[in-house]
Design a protein around this motif. Structure first.
Motif, PDB file in Angstrom:
ATOM      1  N   LEU A 103       0.646 -13.537  -3.878  1.00  0.00           N
ATOM      2  CA  LEU A 103      -0.582 -12.915  -3.373  1.00  0.00           C
ATOM      3  C   LEU A 103      -0.474 -12.516  -1.903  1.00  0.00           C
ATOM      4  O   LEU A 103      -0.949 -11.459  -1.511  1.00  0.00           O
ATOM      5  N   GLY A 104       0.140 -13.363  -1.083  1.00  0.00           N
ATOM      6  CA  GLY A 104       0.252 -13.081   0.351  1.00  0.00           C
ATOM      7  C   GLY A 104       0.939 -11.764   0.647  1.00  0.00           C
ATOM      8  O   GLY A 104       0.436 -10.958   1.441  1.00  0.00           O
ATOM      9  N   PRO A 105       2.089 -11.486   0.028  1.00  0.00           N
ATOM     10  CA  PRO A 105       2.770 -10.220   0.291  1.00  0.00           C
ATOM     11  C   PRO A 105       2.029  -8.976  -0.218  1.00  0.00           C
ATOM     12  O   PRO A 105       2.341  -7.864   0.188  1.00  0.00           O
ATOM     13  N   ILE A 106       1.065  -9.147  -1.096  1.00  0.00           N
ATOM     14  CA  ILE A 106       0.298  -8.005  -1.612  1.00  0.00           C
ATOM     15  C   ILE A 106      -0.634  -7.446  -0.535  1.00  0.00           C
ATOM     16  O   ILE A 106      -0.857  -6.240  -0.456  1.00  0.00           O
ATOM     17  N   THR A 107      -1.156  -8.309   0.317  1.00  0.00           N
ATOM     18  CA  THR A 107      -2.140  -7.899   1.321  1.00  0.00           C
ATOM     19  C   THR A 107      -1.627  -6.768   2.213  1.00  0.00           C
ATOM     20  O   THR A 107      -2.314  -5.748   2.370  1.00  0.00           O
ATOM     21  N   PRO A 108      -0.434  -6.899   2.817  1.00  0.00           N
ATOM     22  CA  PRO A 108       0.020  -5.793   3.672  1.00  0.00           C
ATOM     23  C   PRO A 108       0.298  -4.492   2.909  1.00  0.00           C
ATOM     24  O   PRO A 108       0.174  -3.400   3.478  1.00  0.00           O
ATOM     25  N   ILE A 109       0.627  -4.589   1.632  1.00  0.00           N
ATOM     26  CA  ILE A 109       0.809  -3.370   0.835  1.00  0.00           C
ATOM     27  C   ILE A 109      -0.526  -2.627   0.754  1.00  0.00           C
ATOM     28  O   ILE A 109      -0.587  -1.406   0.882  1.00  0.00           O
ATOM     29  N   GLY A 110      -1.607  -3.380   0.571  1.00  0.00           N
ATOM     30  CA  GLY A 110      -2.940  -2.770   0.584  1.00  0.00           C
ATOM     31  C   GLY A 110      -3.273  -2.164   1.937  1.00  0.00           C
ATOM     32  O   GLY A 110      -3.887  -1.091   2.019  1.00  0.00           O
ATOM     33  N   GLY A 111      -2.856  -2.835   3.011  1.00  0.00           N
ATOM     34  CA  GLY A 111      -3.070  -2.293   4.350  1.00  0.00           C
ATOM     35  C   GLY A 111      -2.342  -0.970   4.550  1.00  0.00           C
ATOM     36  O   GLY A 111      -2.875  -0.035   5.160  1.00  0.00           O
ATOM     37  N   VAL A 112      -1.138  -0.879   4.008  1.00  0.00           N
ATOM     38  CA  VAL A 112      -0.392   0.380   4.062  1.00  0.00           C
ATOM     39  C   VAL A 112      -1.143   1.459   3.274  1.00  0.00           C
ATOM     40  O   VAL A 112      -1.204   2.623   3.687  1.00  0.00           O
ATOM     41  N   GLY A 113      -1.751   1.065   2.159  1.00  0.00           N
ATOM     42  CA  GLY A 113      -2.577   2.006   1.397  1.00  0.00           C
ATOM     43  C   GLY A 113      -3.711   2.562   2.242  1.00  0.00           C
ATOM     44  O   GLY A 113      -3.992   3.770   2.198  1.00  0.00           O
ATOM     45  N   PHE A 114      -4.353   1.704   3.026  1.00  0.00           N
ATOM     46  CA  PHE A 114      -5.423   2.169   3.917  1.00  0.00           C
ATOM     47  C   PHE A 114      -4.881   3.186   4.928  1.00  0.00           C
ATOM     48  O   PHE A 114      -5.487   4.235   5.163  1.00  0.00           O
ATOM     49  N   ILE A 115      -3.743   2.868   5.528  1.00  0.00           N
ATOM     50  CA  ILE A 115      -3.148   3.762   6.532  1.00  0.00           C
ATOM     51  C   ILE A 115      -2.807   5.111   5.896  1.00  0.00           C
ATOM     52  O   ILE A 115      -3.126   6.174   6.459  1.00  0.00           O
ATOM     53  N   ILE A 116      -2.184   5.078   4.740  1.00  0.00           N
ATOM     54  CA  ILE A 116      -1.837   6.315   4.034  1.00  0.00           C
ATOM     55  C   ILE A 116      -3.102   7.109   3.707  1.00  0.00           C
ATOM     56  O   ILE A 116      -3.141   8.338   3.847  1.00  0.00           O
TER      57      ILE A 116
END
Length: 131
Positions: A103-116
């Motif tokens: 679960l922890g590593p999923i969070t920054p992937i979502g953050g990258v989604g926001f940036i994109i």
């Protein structure tokens, strides 16, 4: 396209209110202060990006560009991955999900989604020809 994006934003907005209220009232005293802060961060970003999705949809309603479509997709995935993972991380002990270390590593992937999403939103807005 804009109608679908606006509808999705409305649904995600309603979900954000429900999840926020649950966190404020249903989780009180059941999770630590640190977990509560993490949960609230998820709710905050959920709301911010629901509003971004709404703005994107309203613009796409008038000017349906592929960039605005991809911005909407990125914002929605960001909400799911970033906020969703924070909700689960905050409550994983309550839910018996302590073994879910991924679960922890999923969070920054979502953050990258926001940036994109923001980048595509900007490109989409810049590509609109207004007479």
């Amino acid at each position: 396209m804009g109608k679908i994006i606006v509808t999705l934003a409305c649904i995600l907005g309603a979900i954000a209110v429900i999840i926020g209220a649950f966190g404020a009232h249903g989780l009180e005293g059941k999770i630590t202060e640190v977990q509560q802060n993490t949960y609230e961060t998820g709710v905050t970003y959920h709301f911010y990006h629901t509003l971004a999705l709404l703005a994107c949809g309203l613009l796409a309603w008038q000017y349906p560009t592929w960039q605005l479509r991809w911005a909407a997709i990125a914002f929605a995935l960001g909400i799911l991955l970033f906020s969703g993972s924070l909700y689960l991380l905050s409550c994983r002990e309550l839910l018996g999900l302590t073994s879910w270390r991924w679960l922890g590593p999923i969070t920054p992937i979502g953050g990258v989604g926001f940036i994109i999403g923001w980048i595509f939103f900007a490109i989409g807005a810049m590509s609109i020809k207004v007479s």
